[in-house]
Motif scaffolding. Structure first.
Motif: not given
Length: 156
Positions: A93-119
Protein backbone atom coordinates in the motif's frame (compact mmCIF):
# COMPACT_ATOMS: atom_id res chain seq x y z
CA UNK A 1 31.36 8.47 8.46
CA UNK A 2 34.24 10.70 7.47
CA UNK A 3 35.48 13.46 9.72
CA UNK A 4 36.38 15.85 6.92
CA UNK A 5 39.66 14.24 5.92
CA UNK A 6 38.16 12.75 2.77
CA UNK A 7 39.18 15.78 0.70
CA UNK A 8 42.76 15.93 2.00
CA UNK A 9 45.52 14.82 -0.35
CA UNK A 10 44.85 13.07 -3.63
CA UNK A 11 41.56 11.38 -2.82
CA UNK A 12 41.22 9.81 -6.29
CA UNK A 13 44.53 7.98 -5.91
CA UNK A 14 43.54 6.92 -2.39
CA UNK A 15 40.15 5.69 -3.61
CA UNK A 16 41.61 3.53 -6.36
CA UNK A 17 44.38 2.20 -4.13
CA UNK A 18 41.71 0.98 -1.70
CA UNK A 19 39.75 -0.63 -4.53
CA UNK A 20 42.86 -2.48 -5.76
CA UNK A 21 43.76 -3.53 -2.18
CA UNK A 22 40.41 -5.32 -2.09
CA UNK A 23 41.17 -7.20 -5.30
CA UNK A 24 39.17 -5.19 -7.82
CA UNK A 25 40.46 -3.64 -11.01
CA UNK A 26 37.80 -0.91 -11.06
CA UNK A 27 35.54 0.95 -8.71
CA UNK A 28 32.62 -0.28 -10.79
CA UNK A 29 33.56 -3.91 -10.16
CA UNK A 30 33.87 -3.19 -6.43
CA UNK A 31 30.47 -1.46 -6.33
CA UNK A 32 28.70 -4.05 -8.48
CA UNK A 33 29.85 -6.77 -6.08
CA UNK A 34 27.73 -4.89 -3.51
CA UNK A 35 24.72 -3.82 -5.62
CA UNK A 36 22.43 -2.88 -2.74
CA UNK A 37 25.03 -1.11 -0.59
CA UNK A 38 24.59 2.64 -0.28
CA UNK A 39 27.29 5.02 -1.46
CA UNK A 40 28.03 5.77 2.19
CA UNK A 41 28.42 2.05 2.96
CA UNK A 42 30.77 1.65 -0.01
CA UNK A 43 32.79 4.65 1.15
CA UNK A 44 32.98 3.34 4.71
CA UNK A 45 34.20 -0.01 3.47
CA UNK A 46 36.93 1.69 1.45
CA UNK A 47 37.94 4.12 4.16
CA UNK A 48 35.69 5.02 7.08
CA UNK A 49 37.72 8.12 7.89
CA UNK A 50 38.86 9.41 4.53
CA UNK A 51 36.51 8.37 1.70
CA UNK A 52 33.10 9.97 1.14
CA UNK A 53 30.08 8.60 -0.69
CA UNK A 54 30.12 11.48 -3.16
CA UNK A 55 33.70 10.56 -4.05
CA UNK A 56 32.63 6.99 -4.73
CA UNK A 57 29.87 8.25 -7.01
CA UNK A 58 32.25 10.61 -8.78
CA UNK A 59 34.56 7.69 -9.56
CA UNK A 60 31.68 5.49 -10.65
CA UNK A 61 30.38 8.20 -12.96
CA UNK A 62 33.80 8.75 -14.53
CA UNK A 63 34.14 5.02 -15.22
CA UNK A 64 30.58 4.83 -16.58
CA UNK A 65 31.19 7.74 -18.93
CA UNK A 66 34.42 6.16 -20.24
CA UNK A 67 32.70 2.83 -20.86
CA UNK A 68 29.45 4.35 -22.18
CA UNK A 69 27.47 2.71 -19.37
CA UNK A 70 25.90 5.72 -17.68
CA UNK A 71 22.41 4.26 -17.92
CA UNK A 72 23.58 1.13 -16.11
CA UNK A 73 25.09 3.33 -13.40
CA UNK A 74 21.80 5.22 -13.05
CA UNK A 75 19.87 1.94 -12.73
CA UNK A 76 22.38 0.73 -10.16
CA UNK A 77 22.01 3.89 -8.13
CA UNK A 78 18.24 3.47 -8.06
CA UNK A 79 18.76 -0.05 -6.73
CA UNK A 80 20.97 1.36 -3.95
CA UNK A 81 18.47 4.06 -3.02
CA UNK A 82 15.49 1.69 -2.99
CA UNK A 83 17.40 -0.90 -0.94
CA UNK A 84 18.07 1.73 1.69
CA UNK A 85 14.60 3.32 1.71
CA UNK A 86 12.39 0.24 1.28
CA UNK A 87 14.56 -2.77 2.18
CA UNK A 88 11.59 -5.16 2.15
CA UNK A 89 10.60 -4.23 -1.38
CA UNK A 90 7.93 -2.07 -2.92
CA UNK A 91 5.13 -1.52 -0.39
CA UNK A 92 1.80 -3.23 -0.83
CA UNK A 93 0.00 0.00 0.00
CA UNK A 94 1.40 3.37 -0.95
CA UNK A 95 0.05 5.19 2.11
CA UNK A 96 1.57 8.48 3.27
CA UNK A 97 4.47 6.89 5.15
CA UNK A 98 5.37 4.51 2.31
CA UNK A 99 4.91 7.22 -0.31
CA UNK A 100 7.35 9.39 1.66
CA UNK A 101 9.94 6.58 1.79
CA UNK A 102 9.65 5.94 -1.94
CA UNK A 103 9.66 9.65 -2.81
CA UNK A 104 12.72 10.16 -0.61
CA UNK A 105 14.56 7.35 -2.43
CA UNK A 106 13.59 8.80 -5.80
CA UNK A 107 14.73 12.27 -4.74
CA UNK A 108 18.10 10.94 -3.58
CA UNK A 109 18.37 9.02 -6.85
CA UNK A 110 17.87 12.24 -8.75
CA UNK A 111 20.62 13.85 -6.71
CA UNK A 112 23.07 11.22 -7.92
CA UNK A 113 22.13 11.55 -11.57
CA UNK A 114 24.16 13.38 -14.21
CA UNK A 115 22.52 16.61 -15.33
CA UNK A 116 21.96 15.22 -18.84
CA UNK A 117 19.76 12.45 -17.40
CA UNK A 118 17.78 14.33 -14.74
CA UNK A 119 14.62 14.85 -16.80
CA UNK A 120 14.56 11.18 -17.78
CA UNK A 121 14.99 10.14 -14.15
CA UNK A 122 12.24 12.52 -13.03
CA UNK A 123 9.82 11.01 -15.56
CA UNK A 124 10.68 7.48 -14.45
CA UNK A 125 10.16 8.41 -10.80
CA UNK A 126 6.78 9.90 -11.65
CA UNK A 127 5.86 6.75 -13.59
CA UNK A 128 6.83 4.50 -10.65
CA UNK A 129 4.60 6.51 -8.33
CA UNK A 130 1.70 6.66 -10.81
CA UNK A 131 1.90 2.98 -11.79
CA UNK A 132 3.68 1.18 -8.97
CA UNK A 133 5.55 -2.06 -9.54
CA UNK A 134 4.20 -5.24 -7.95
CA UNK A 135 4.21 -5.30 -4.14
CA UNK A 136 7.48 -6.69 -2.85
CA UNK A 137 9.44 -5.73 -5.99
CA UNK A 138 13.00 -5.29 -4.88
CA UNK A 139 15.59 -4.89 -7.60
CA UNK A 140 18.86 -6.56 -6.59
CA UNK A 141 21.03 -5.05 -9.30
CA UNK A 142 21.10 -2.86 -12.40
CA UNK A 143 20.00 -5.71 -14.66
CA UNK A 144 16.57 -6.05 -13.05
CA UNK A 145 14.01 -6.66 -15.82
CA UNK A 146 11.71 -3.80 -14.82
CA UNK A 147 14.61 -1.38 -14.48
CA UNK A 148 15.93 -2.37 -17.90
CA UNK A 149 12.47 -1.73 -19.37
CA UNK A 150 12.30 1.70 -17.73
CA UNK A 151 15.92 2.59 -18.51
CA UNK A 152 17.19 0.62 -21.49
CA UNK A 153 20.93 0.68 -22.16
CA UNK A 154 22.20 3.52 -24.25
CA UNK A 155 23.19 2.76 -27.81
CA UNK A 156 26.86 3.36 -28.47
Amino acid sequence: MTDGRSWEGNWKVRLYERVRERGYDSLTAFAEARPTSSLVALAEELGPDDIAGVQVFSGLLAEAERSHRVTRLIRGQLVRELAEAIPNGWPTVLDDANRFDVAHALARWGTFTPETQKERVRRIGDALLATPPPPGWRPLGPDDELLRALLPDEKV
